[in-house]
Every structure is written in structure tokens, then in C-alpha cells.
Motif scaffolding. Structure first.
Motif, short mmCIF file in Angstrom:
data_model
loop_
_atom_site.label_atom_id
_atom_site.label_comp_id
_atom_site.label_asym_id
_atom_site.label_seq_id
_atom_site.Cartn_x
_atom_site.Cartn_y
_atom_site.Cartn_z
N LEU A 224 0.82 -1.21 0.00
CA LEU A 224 0.00 0.00 0.00
C LEU A 224 0.86 1.26 0.00
O LEU A 224 0.60 2.20 -0.75
CB LEU A 224 -0.93 -0.02 1.23
CG LEU A 224 -1.74 1.25 1.48
CD1 LEU A 224 -2.68 1.52 0.32
CD2 LEU A 224 -2.53 1.11 2.78
N ILE B 266 -10.82 -1.07 -10.60
CA ILE B 266 -12.03 -1.60 -9.99
C ILE B 266 -13.20 -1.12 -10.84
O ILE B 266 -13.43 0.09 -10.96
CB ILE B 266 -12.16 -1.11 -8.53
CG1 ILE B 266 -10.95 -1.60 -7.72
CG2 ILE B 266 -13.46 -1.60 -7.91
CD1 ILE B 266 -10.81 -0.98 -6.35
N LEU C 146 -15.88 1.56 -9.83
CA LEU C 146 -15.45 2.90 -9.46
C LEU C 146 -15.02 3.66 -10.71
O LEU C 146 -14.41 3.08 -11.61
CB LEU C 146 -14.28 2.84 -8.47
CG LEU C 146 -14.57 2.15 -7.13
CD1 LEU C 146 -13.33 2.20 -6.24
CD2 LEU C 146 -15.76 2.77 -6.43
N GLU D 41 -12.34 7.83 -8.50
CA GLU D 41 -12.56 6.97 -7.33
C GLU D 41 -11.52 5.86 -7.26
O GLU D 41 -11.06 5.48 -6.18
CB GLU D 41 -13.97 6.37 -7.39
CG GLU D 41 -15.08 7.37 -7.08
CD GLU D 41 -16.46 6.91 -7.51
OE1 GLU D 41 -17.43 7.57 -7.13
OE2 GLU D 41 -16.57 5.91 -8.25
N GLU E 147 -8.53 7.51 -5.87
CA GLU E 147 -8.78 7.84 -4.46
C GLU E 147 -8.74 6.61 -3.57
O GLU E 147 -8.42 6.71 -2.38
CB GLU E 147 -10.17 8.48 -4.32
CG GLU E 147 -10.20 9.97 -4.53
CD GLU E 147 -11.55 10.53 -4.11
OE1 GLU E 147 -11.90 10.40 -2.93
OE2 GLU E 147 -12.27 11.05 -4.99
N TYR E 148 -9.12 5.48 -4.14
CA TYR E 148 -9.22 4.25 -3.36
C TYR E 148 -7.95 3.98 -2.54
O TYR E 148 -8.01 3.65 -1.37
CB TYR E 148 -9.54 3.07 -4.29
CG TYR E 148 -9.65 1.75 -3.58
CD1 TYR E 148 -10.80 1.42 -2.89
CD2 TYR E 148 -8.58 0.85 -3.58
CE1 TYR E 148 -10.90 0.22 -2.21
CE2 TYR E 148 -8.68 -0.35 -2.91
CZ TYR E 148 -9.84 -0.67 -2.22
OH TYR E 148 -9.93 -1.86 -1.55
N VAL E 149 -6.80 4.17 -3.21
CA VAL E 149 -5.52 3.92 -2.53
C VAL E 149 -5.35 4.89 -1.35
O VAL E 149 -4.90 4.50 -0.27
CB VAL E 149 -4.35 4.09 -3.52
CG1 VAL E 149 -3.02 3.82 -2.84
CG2 VAL E 149 -4.52 3.17 -4.71
N LEU F 212 -7.68 6.30 0.26
CA LEU F 212 -8.63 5.87 1.29
C LEU F 212 -8.00 4.80 2.17
O LEU F 212 -8.07 4.86 3.39
CB LEU F 212 -9.89 5.33 0.63
CG LEU F 212 -10.85 4.61 1.57
CD1 LEU F 212 -11.93 5.56 2.02
CD2 LEU F 212 -11.47 3.39 0.92
N LEU F 213 -7.36 3.82 1.50
CA LEU F 213 -6.71 2.75 2.27
C LEU F 213 -5.64 3.32 3.18
O LEU F 213 -5.39 2.82 4.26
CB LEU F 213 -6.09 1.71 1.32
CG LEU F 213 -7.04 0.90 0.45
CD1 LEU F 213 -6.25 -0.11 -0.39
CD2 LEU F 213 -8.08 0.18 1.28
N ARG G 206 -8.05 13.70 -0.43
CA ARG G 206 -8.10 12.59 -1.38
C ARG G 206 -8.51 13.09 -2.76
O ARG G 206 -7.84 12.84 -3.76
CB ARG G 206 -9.15 11.58 -0.91
CG ARG G 206 -8.57 10.30 -0.49
CD ARG G 206 -9.49 9.35 0.18
NE ARG G 206 -10.90 9.46 0.01
CZ ARG G 206 -11.76 9.21 1.00
NH1 ARG G 206 -11.30 8.91 2.22
NH2 ARG G 206 -13.06 9.27 0.79
N ARG H 115 -2.98 5.83 -10.22
CA ARG H 115 -3.22 5.15 -8.95
C ARG H 115 -1.90 4.67 -8.33
O ARG H 115 -1.72 4.72 -7.12
CB ARG H 115 -4.15 3.95 -9.16
CG ARG H 115 -4.53 3.27 -7.87
CD ARG H 115 -5.33 2.02 -8.09
NE ARG H 115 -4.55 1.02 -8.82
CZ ARG H 115 -5.06 -0.09 -9.33
NH1 ARG H 115 -6.36 -0.34 -9.21
NH2 ARG H 115 -4.29 -0.94 -9.97
#
Ligand SMILES: Nc1ncnc2c1ncn2[C@@H]1O[C@H](COP(=O)(O)OP(=O)(O)O)[C@@H](O)[C@H]1O
Ligand SMILES: [Mg+2]
Lengths: 410, 227
Positions: free
Chosen positions: B84, B97, B100, B104, B107-109, B111-112, B120, B156
Motif C-alpha cells: 500500500l 475496480i 469505481l 474513485e 482515491e481508493y488507494v 482511502l486505504l 483525497r 493510482r
């Protein structure tokens, strides 16, 4: 966190048809359950209410022993103490009755019956016999002025081939065990929701019975109706202490009709069958859908894990998706079910075409379904718990997917 | 200190009872700011090597260290954190994904990593602008071309500011021009921001453009040349 919700929600609609199938099966299950429970509940409530309204009232005062053996010997006098304790703001109304086992005879046939002597005016406040009596074509309820008058049910009249205005002979024992026969004129017909009651009970003015049998002022029972039926037991206890007479028994309708209580309990237990059906529907449909969804998303979950998503989060995502399936199904099922029951609760379901025998249960032939909030709460809890159980295995499976295996799999 | 230091790394797979020696003793150092490619024919061990570097797979023997820390014995949670925070991944295809949209996905990363919502969005949109997807931010992967999808994957991979970006044949599913443009983008990011890239490829164009070429054959380094 918002993205996880977005993902969970959008994943739900990726395979719209599949999700809709699951949601509708949960929804249908809930719907059927609410309907069945509402129906059963309506049936139970009507069975109880009808019995209370036609014969038992909420509470009755008898001479001790009367409940087991309804003989004329068990009579009592309405004392001032009794009158005083009945003058209670929780008590809506009360009325005296004399009950004697006897026979009714017409020129065609005869049959065993229970003769109930009532005070016509007071009886109106404690039972629905007045409402059940047809008014028209000469049929009417008893009045205080009536003397040798009798009110019988239409079904008994049919059985005995009796018409309005006909004379019939009632035979019973008086106080001294002498058998006497009294000719009486039929002044009215009634029909209650309880068939067995109709075939067995006739009404006549209480004064007449008291005179003929030599009871004088004495009676067989006082039937009481209270304002709030939830307070029946308290009021019963209060009367017991206030009247405080070892010769008397004061009973609630539950004491007088234990079979009715067990019937209601039995029907309530039958609800578990519906809970089981829901349980199985939810478990299978949710688990099956999730497993398929995870298989399809094997690679994707692999990517998610490769870029650092923890198993816990994958687990939550799958649980959230399952939760969505369950909640959407649950909500639509409850909404549909409640609306349907509300409508049926007003118009009723008429069973008279199908089964006259419904009447023998004492529920009447038209059932007005009614849902209990508690049943909906139970259904909700069951769906949520089963959804969680059903989702557990797929969610753990998904959480344990090894990224490397999944990445190869496109 | 080298970002990556690999010593005598071996990897043997068990393929239905038959031992397959995918890596047979690799020694390799990758320094900060490199723009390097591992090349070699199919089956030479490129993916295996990248997977081990990225903490997706474990070596059979030898050591692998990232910024001086040996990661051989990391447990799954530590490996997950490593992937991560320190590594950016770009796979051959299907990186994103599907439910998404572009922003998004980026942003997912974040978020993690536990980064707050407004930051974000800011960071993700900045990065998407940098990779030239200003107009496509709200599109789902299915509505993006292959090249655009790979650009989102690049965004990402770099948004979390990793120490190294690993890209396993990132251009293999793209046509010549799109692949070339993607490589330009990564090269620019390498030059401008100093992000370290390590590719695997058997694409001659990628080999030409990389600054260092590590040539694998049958699980060993046959050649290692810096241009
Ligand atoms: N999961 C696995 N199980 C068994 N053998 C594998 C596995 N992954 C790769 N291999 C084998 O290891 C060797 C190297 O594969 P790989 O690293 O994928 O090479 P490349 O990426 O250069 O094509 C090949 O012979 C391949 O068949
Ligand atoms: Mg490969």
C-alpha cells in the motif's frame, strides 16, 4: 469510508437480474410471512374477542364450583359489597345472568341447550348479543317488559324448524330439582360468529327464570367488561380482595376458556414455520449470490489486495453487499406486506364461501388480518441475522483470496 | 542505499509435483530514480521477480530488501502495508475496480492510507490531470480506452507516493502508439518527480526507452546494461 459504501452499493447492481432475484425472493418471503402472521394474528384476536363478546366477558363472578358444574345450586346474591366493588372506574359495565341446562322442544325435534337469563338492557353493555340479533321481519331483541319470551339463533331455529312467533317449550329443573316445562314465544333470532354457541344457547329474561326456578333475587353469574383489557388481571385481583368472599370465584376469560388460550398459543407457535422458511430463503439466496459474485470478481479482488487492501476490508465489503441485499429485500417485503395487510385489515377476507367451519373456531367467517409490530421486529432481526450468517462464509472466502492466484485469473 | 537489493534469490514452483526453477540465483540492486526494465522471453521469470519484489510472492531462498529492510519474513499484514505505502503496481491489464470511476479508483488507494476525503479528491484529481485525464475523471473503466485505463493505473500507482512503481508488461495490451505515449508519460514522471520505475517487458520499444536493461534468461540475469 464513503468509497466502500459506493462500491458495495454499485456491486449490488452489477448483475441486476441476479440481485433482483435475491431481493425479490427475500421480499416475497417477508411478504408471505407478514401476511401469514397478520392473518393468524387477526384470526386469534377475532377468536378471542368474539368469545369475549358473545359469552365470557372479561371477568365473571360465580358461586364457587359453578365454572366446573353449571348447576342451579351454584347461585348467589348480589350483595352491597359486590355492588360497591363493581362501582370502579376501570369497569366499563357488568350484568347479571342466570344459567340453566335444559332442553328445547318443538313439534319436530328437541335438543339440549343452555338457557341464559339476561337483563336485556344491561346485557347490551357487556355482550354483542344485541348486535347479533336481527332487527326486522318481526325479529327483535328481548326487552325488560318481556315475560315468556325467548331469543334463539337462526341455526337452532332451522334445526328445530321453528319460526318467529312460534311457541316452544323449554324444560329444566327448578331449585327443588323438579322438572318444569315453560311455553315460550320466539321473539327474535340472533347469529353470533361462534357456531357452537349458536346451537347451544338461548336467551330469556332473567326475571322469568328467577321466578320460575325460585331463585328469587339470586343469580348464576355477574359478567364484567373492563375499560382496558390489559388490566384484566389487576382488576380481577382487586375484586378478589375487595369482595373477599370464600364462597365466590372470580375468573378472567382466560381462566374460563383455557382451550382458547392454548389454541392462540398453538397458532402463535405455528409462526415459527414461517420464520424457518424465511431463514432458509435468505441463507440460500444470499450465500449463493455472494459466492457467484465473488467468483466473478476473483481477479478484481486480487487487484484490490495487491494494491494493499486488507482482508478485513474485503470482508466488510462483502458483508456490506450482503447487508444491502437483505435490507433492500426486507424493506420492500415489509412495505408490501404491511400495505397489503392494512388494506385487508379494512376489507377483510371472506371465508364464508370456502369454509363454514371457520365459524366453528369462533373467529367468524371474515378474517381481518392485523400485523403486530413485534412480528415485524422479529422478522427484521431474523433477516439481518440470517444475512450475516449467510454472508460469513463467502466473505471469509473473499478475504482469504491470495492476490497472486487471483491476478492470473482474468 | 538501494531501494531494492536482491541477493542470490531463488524461486522454485511446484507444478503438479514437478519442480520449476523460475529464478535460479538473482543478484540485483535498483537505485533511487532509475527507469529500468527487466527483459527476457516469455517464461524467463520476469513476472516472478516483480511479484517477489512487490511482496506478492515469497522467494524459495535468498534475500530481498526494500530500502534496507529485509522483507522475506514479513507477515501478510506487513506485506499488505508495504504494497500500500511503498510500492505502486501496474499490471498488464484489468488494473481497475470496475464499479469505481477514474477518480474513485485513484482515491481508493488514498482511502486505504486513511487520508481524508477532501485531500483525497484534491490529490487524485491533480494526478489525473498530470496523466492527461482531466476530462475522463468521472468515467468508469468500461468507458475508457485501454490506454486511458493504463493511465489511470499509473495515476493510482503514483498517487500514494511509493518508493518504486512496478509495472509488469504495462504496454502488452496496447497498440504501438498508445504504448509509446504511456511510456512517455512514465518517463516524464520519472524525470520530473524522480519516481523510480521498474518494468518487465518483452516489447522492444520499452527496452529501447528504458535507461537500464536487465536481461533475464531461464531465471538468471544474462545481461545488465545501463545506457
Ligand atoms: N504459479 C506458478 N506455478 C508453477 N509454475 C509457475 C507459476 N508461475 C510461473 N511459473 C513458471 O515459472 C517460470 C517463470 O514464469 P514467469 O515469471 O511468469 O515468466 P515471464 O513473466 O518472464 O513470462 C515459467 O516456466 C512459468 O511456467
Ligand atoms: Mg510475465
Amino acid at each position: 469510508m464513503k468509497i466502500i459504501f459506493i462500491m458495495g452499493w454499485r456491486n449490488l447492481w452489477r448483475n441486476k437480474r441476479r440481485s433482483l432475484v435475491v431481493i425479490s425472493s427475500i421480499s416475497l418471503g417477508i411478504f408471505v410471512m407478514i401476511f401469514a402472521m397478520g392473518f393468524m394474528n387477526g384470526f386469534n384476536v377475532q377468536m378471542v374477542e368474539n368469545t369475549i363478546k358473545t359469552s365470557l366477558g372479561h371477568i365473571a363472578i360465580h358461586r364457587k364450583g359453578f365454572q366446573d358444574d353449571m348447576k342451579l345450586d351454584y347461585n348467589f346474591k348480589i350483595t352491597d359489597t359486590i355492588l360497591q366493588s363493581l362501582n370502579d372506574e376501570e369497569i366499563l359495565a357488568y350484568a347479571p345472568r342466570v344459567k340453566i341446562h335444559g332442553m328445547i322442544r318443538s313439534s319436530e325435534a328437541s335438543g339440549g341447550i343452555m338457557i341464559v337469563g339476561i337483563d336485556p338492557e344491561k346485557e347490551k353493555n357487556i355482550s354483542s348479543i344485541y348486535d347479533y340479533t336481527s332487527k326486522g321481519d318481526g325479529s327483535r331483541f328481548l326487552t325488560n317488559e318481556d315475560e315468556e319470551a325467548v331469543l334463539i339463533s337462526s341455526s337452532l331455529a332451522k334445526k328445530l324448524d321453528l319460526m318467529l312467533g312460534d311457541k316452544t317449550v323449554l324444560m329444566f329443573q327448578d331449585k327443588n330439582k323438579e322438572i318444569i316445562g315453560v311455553g315460550m314465544r320466539i321473539v327474535g333470532f340472533f347469529t353470533s360468529p361462534i357456531d357452537s354457541f349458536d346451537k347451544f344457547i338461548v336467551f330469556t329474561p332473567i326475571k322469568l327464570l328467577q321466578n320460575i326456578t325460585g331463585l328469587g333475587e339470586n343469580i348464576s353469574e355477574i359478567t364484567i367488561v373492563v375499560k382496558n383489557s390489559r388490566k384484566i388481571n389487576n382488576i380481577k385481583q382487586k375484586l378478589l380482595t375487595e369482595i373477599n368472599d370464600a364462597d365466590l370465584e372470580i375468573l378472567s376469560w382466560k381462566d374460563m376458556a383455557p382451550f382458547l388460550v392454548s389454541a392462540v398459543n398453538l397458532f402463535d407457535k405455528m409462526m415459527y414455520i414461517f420464520f424457518m422458511i424465511i431463514f432458509i430463503t435468505v441463507i440460500f439466496s444470499v450465500a449463493n449470490t455472494l459466492i457467484m459474485a465473488i467468483m466473478e470478481r476473483f481477479h478484481e479482488i486480487g487487484v484490490m489486495k495487491s494494491i494493499g487492501t486488507k482482508p478485513k476490508r474485503i470482508f466488510s465489503l462483502i458483508m456490506f453487499e450482503a447487508f444491502n441485499l437483505g435490507i433492500v429485500g426486507l424493506a420492500s417485503g415489509i412495505i408490501l406486506g404491511v400495505i397489503f395487510i392494512q388494506i385487508l385489515g379494512i376489507i377483510g377476507i371472506d371465508f364464508s364461501f370456502y369454509m363454514e367451519s371457520m365459524r366453528s373456531w369462533g373467529s367468524g367467517s371474515i378474517i381481518y388480518p392485523a400485523v403486530k409490530t413485534m412480528d415485524i421486529v422479529v422478522a427484521t432481526v431474523i433477516v439481518i441475522i440470517t444475512t450475516i450468517i449467510a454472508a460469513l462464509y463467502p466473505a471469509v472466502k473473499a478475504a482469504r483470496i491470495k492476490p497472486l492466484d487471483a491476478l492470473h485469473y482474468v | 542505499m538501494s531501494i531494492i537489493k536482491i541477493e542470490n534469490l531463488k524461486k522454485t514452483y511446484d507444478s503438479n509435483g514437478i519442480a520449476v526453477n523460475a529464478l535460479r540465483g538473482i543478484n540485483l540492486k535498483i537505485e533511487n530514480g532509475e527507469f529500468s526494465a527487466i527483459a527476457g522471453p516469455s517464461g524467463s521469470g520476469k513476472t516472478t521477480l516483480l511479484n517477489i519484489i512487490g511482496g506478492l510472492d515469497k522467494p524459495t531462498s535468498g534475500t530481498i530488501s526494500l530500502s534496507g529492510e529485509i522483507i522475506n519474513d514479513y507477515n501478510p499484514t506487513k506485506l499488505s502495508d508495504l504494497r500500500l505505502n511503498k510500492i505502486g503496481f501496474i499490471f498488464q491489464a484489468y488494473n481497475l475496480i470496475p464499479v469505481l470511476n477514474a477518480i474513485e479508483n485513484v482515491e481508493y488507494v488514498l482511502l486505504l492510507q486513511g487520508i481524508g476525503s477532501s485531500e483525497r479528491t484534491k490529490r487524485a484529481s491533480n494526478i489525473l490531470k498530470e496523466v492527461g485525464l482531466e476530462k475522463e475523471m468521472n468515467r468508469k473503466p468500461a468507458k475508457l480506452s485501454g490506454g486511458q485505463q493504463q493511465r489511470v493505473a499509473v495515476a493510482r500507482a503514483i498517487v500514494s507516493e511509493p518508493e518504486i512503481v512496478l509495472a509488469d508488461e504495462p504496454t502488452a495490451n496496447l497498440d504501438q502508439d498508445t504504448g509509446s505515449a504511456l511510456l512517455d508519460l512514465m518517463h516524464e514522471l520519472n524525470k520530473k518527480k524522480g519516481i523510480t520505475f521498474l518494468f518487465s517487458t518483452h516489447d522492444v520499444m520499452v527496452m529501447d526507452r528504458s535507461e537500464r536493461l536487465v536481461y533475464l534468461r531461464d531465471g538468471i540475469i544474462a545481461e545488465d546494461k545501463t545506457k
